[in-house]
Design a protein around this motif. Structure first.
Motif, mmCIF file in Angstrom:
data_model
loop_
_atom_site.group_PDB
_atom_site.id
_atom_site.type_symbol
_atom_site.label_atom_id
_atom_site.label_comp_id
_atom_site.label_asym_id
_atom_site.label_seq_id
_atom_site.Cartn_x
_atom_site.Cartn_y
_atom_site.Cartn_z
ATOM 1 N N PRO A 33 110.279 -25.199 50.229
ATOM 2 C CA PRO A 33 110.135 -26.622 49.913
ATOM 3 C C PRO A 33 111.422 -27.399 50.186
ATOM 4 O O PRO A 33 112.532 -26.873 50.077
ATOM 5 N N ARG A 34 111.258 -28.654 50.554
ATOM 6 C CA ARG A 34 112.375 -29.597 50.682
ATOM 7 C C ARG A 34 112.317 -30.540 49.494
ATOM 8 O O ARG A 34 111.226 -30.920 49.055
ATOM 9 N N SER A 35 113.484 -30.936 48.988
ATOM 10 C CA SER A 35 113.486 -31.809 47.817
ATOM 11 C C SER A 35 114.652 -32.786 47.882
ATOM 12 O O SER A 35 115.612 -32.594 48.652
ATOM 13 N N ALA A 36 114.571 -33.811 47.065
ATOM 14 C CA ALA A 36 115.647 -34.798 46.977
ATOM 15 C C ALA A 36 115.536 -35.545 45.657
ATOM 16 O O ALA A 36 114.445 -35.639 45.075
ATOM 17 N N ILE A 37 116.658 -36.059 45.192
ATOM 18 C CA ILE A 37 116.688 -36.957 44.047
ATOM 19 C C ILE A 37 116.971 -38.352 44.606
ATOM 20 O O ILE A 37 117.965 -38.556 45.307
ATOM 21 N N LEU A 38 116.089 -39.297 44.306
ATOM 22 C CA LEU A 38 116.203 -40.637 44.862
ATOM 23 C C LEU A 38 116.937 -41.566 43.905
ATOM 24 O O LEU A 38 116.851 -41.422 42.691
ATOM 25 N N SER A 39 117.649 -42.503 44.495
ATOM 26 C CA SER A 39 118.383 -43.496 43.713
ATOM 27 C C SER A 39 118.361 -44.814 44.472
ATOM 28 O O SER A 39 117.901 -44.887 45.615
ATOM 29 N N GLU A 40 118.881 -45.847 43.846
ATOM 30 C CA GLU A 40 118.923 -47.156 44.511
ATOM 31 C C GLU A 40 119.747 -47.088 45.791
ATOM 32 O O GLU A 40 119.451 -47.769 46.773
ATOM 33 N N ASN A 41 120.785 -46.252 45.806
ATOM 34 C CA ASN A 41 121.633 -46.122 46.980
ATOM 35 C C ASN A 41 121.079 -45.144 48.010
ATOM 36 O O ASN A 41 121.482 -45.161 49.170
ATOM 37 N N ALA A 42 120.183 -44.269 47.590
ATOM 38 C CA ALA A 42 119.548 -43.301 48.495
ATOM 39 C C ALA A 42 118.060 -43.270 48.158
ATOM 40 O O ALA A 42 117.560 -42.317 47.566
ATOM 41 N N PRO A 43 117.318 -44.338 48.510
ATOM 42 C CA PRO A 43 115.956 -44.508 48.010
ATOM 43 C C PRO A 43 114.868 -43.807 48.811
ATOM 44 O O PRO A 43 113.719 -43.793 48.388
ATOM 45 N N ARG A 44 115.205 -43.209 49.963
ATOM 46 C CA ARG A 44 114.159 -42.689 50.851
ATOM 47 C C ARG A 44 114.198 -41.172 50.970
ATOM 48 O O ARG A 44 115.268 -40.571 51.116
ATOM 49 N N PHE A 45 113.000 -40.566 50.912
ATOM 50 C CA PHE A 45 112.825 -39.144 51.129
ATOM 51 C C PHE A 45 111.902 -38.974 52.332
ATOM 52 O O PHE A 45 110.743 -39.387 52.304
ATOM 53 N N GLU A 46 112.431 -38.384 53.399
ATOM 54 C CA GLU A 46 111.634 -38.200 54.611
ATOM 55 C C GLU A 46 111.048 -36.797 54.639
ATOM 56 O O GLU A 46 111.703 -35.825 54.255
ATOM 57 N N PHE A 47 109.805 -36.694 55.092
ATOM 58 C CA PHE A 47 109.122 -35.411 55.151
ATOM 59 C C PHE A 47 108.156 -35.428 56.332
ATOM 60 O O PHE A 47 107.695 -36.492 56.747
#
Length: 231
Positions: free
Chosen positions: A215-229
């Protein structure tokens, strides 16, 4: 494809922490022991008091009230699960992935949504609805979100969730032929910055163990709002 929260959402909810996980190769599997382990964590916590007192749930209740929704009428997904689990002592088994996500949601008291990537068009944005989007209920009825209501909306104008974390659409619900999934966890409470990454890591570990995937994962924030898959 990508998942992102609109700027308006981050501005209005600065405490938001979101985790995203993408996995492929989802098939039939046994998750009973894993589900029971997470349910036991929830049961121990509920023994000390009802879910309405949990800071995770109180934060969502405040957010719903701020959006003009009656919190006891429209409950976030994790509160609804905890409430049912407290009353019945178990959750219905639906699909191995859904069962696992529901159990993790119970343990962390954080809403977790699992969506079939094949049913999402282009991208998924968590944003205020215009009111023209289409939402498919689990019973097959079609609704339109209220203007300004936060929803999960794709490029075709499909709303994959209504009232943010309240109710998921039947359109992208995980089913027997689902192979690729996007899992989203969101929280607003004070320790969300610690709890959401812990939940996300737990999901990645469980998915990798059960389905032998990466699996790929990410924690999103206002400064890093996008998760690409991948589509």
């Amino acid at each position: 494809m990508y998942l992102q929260h609109a700027k308006d959402v981050w501005a209005d909810h600065p405490g938001l922490v979101a985790g995203a996980v993408h996995a492929t190769g989802i098939t039939a599997a046994s998750v009973d022991a894993r589900v029971e382990r997470y349910c036991a964590i929830a049961a121990e916590r509920l023994a000390a008091g009802p879910e309405s007192g949990f800071p995770e749930i109180q934060a969502w209740r405040r957010a719903f009230a701020g959006m003009g929704l009656k919190p006891t009428q429209y409950r976030c997904a994790s509160e609804a699960l905890l409430r049912r689990f407290r009353k019945e002592g178990r959750l219905p088994r639906i699909h191995p992935l859904i069962d696992l996500c529901n159990a993790v949601s119970l343990a962390y008291a954080i809403p977790v949504a699992a969506l079939d990537v094949a049913r999402i068009t282009g991208f998924l944005e968590v944003r205020p609805a215009t009111g023209t989007e289409t939402y498919l209920t689990f019973s097959g009825d079609t609704e339109n979100p209220d203007p300004g209501e936060i929803a999960f909306i794709d490029a075709a104008g499909n709303a994959h969730a209504r009232r943010w974390t309240n109710r998921q659409s039947g359109l992208s619900a995980v089913r027997e032929d689902t192979a690729s999934v996007l899992i989203v966890a969101e929280a607003l409470h004070d320790s969300a910055a610690t709890d959401v990454p812990a939940l996300t890591d737990a999901l990645v570990t469980e998915l990798a163990a059960v389905w032998d995937c990466s699996p790929r994962s990410a924690i999103l924030s206002e400064n890093a709002p996008r998760f690409e898959f991948p589509a």
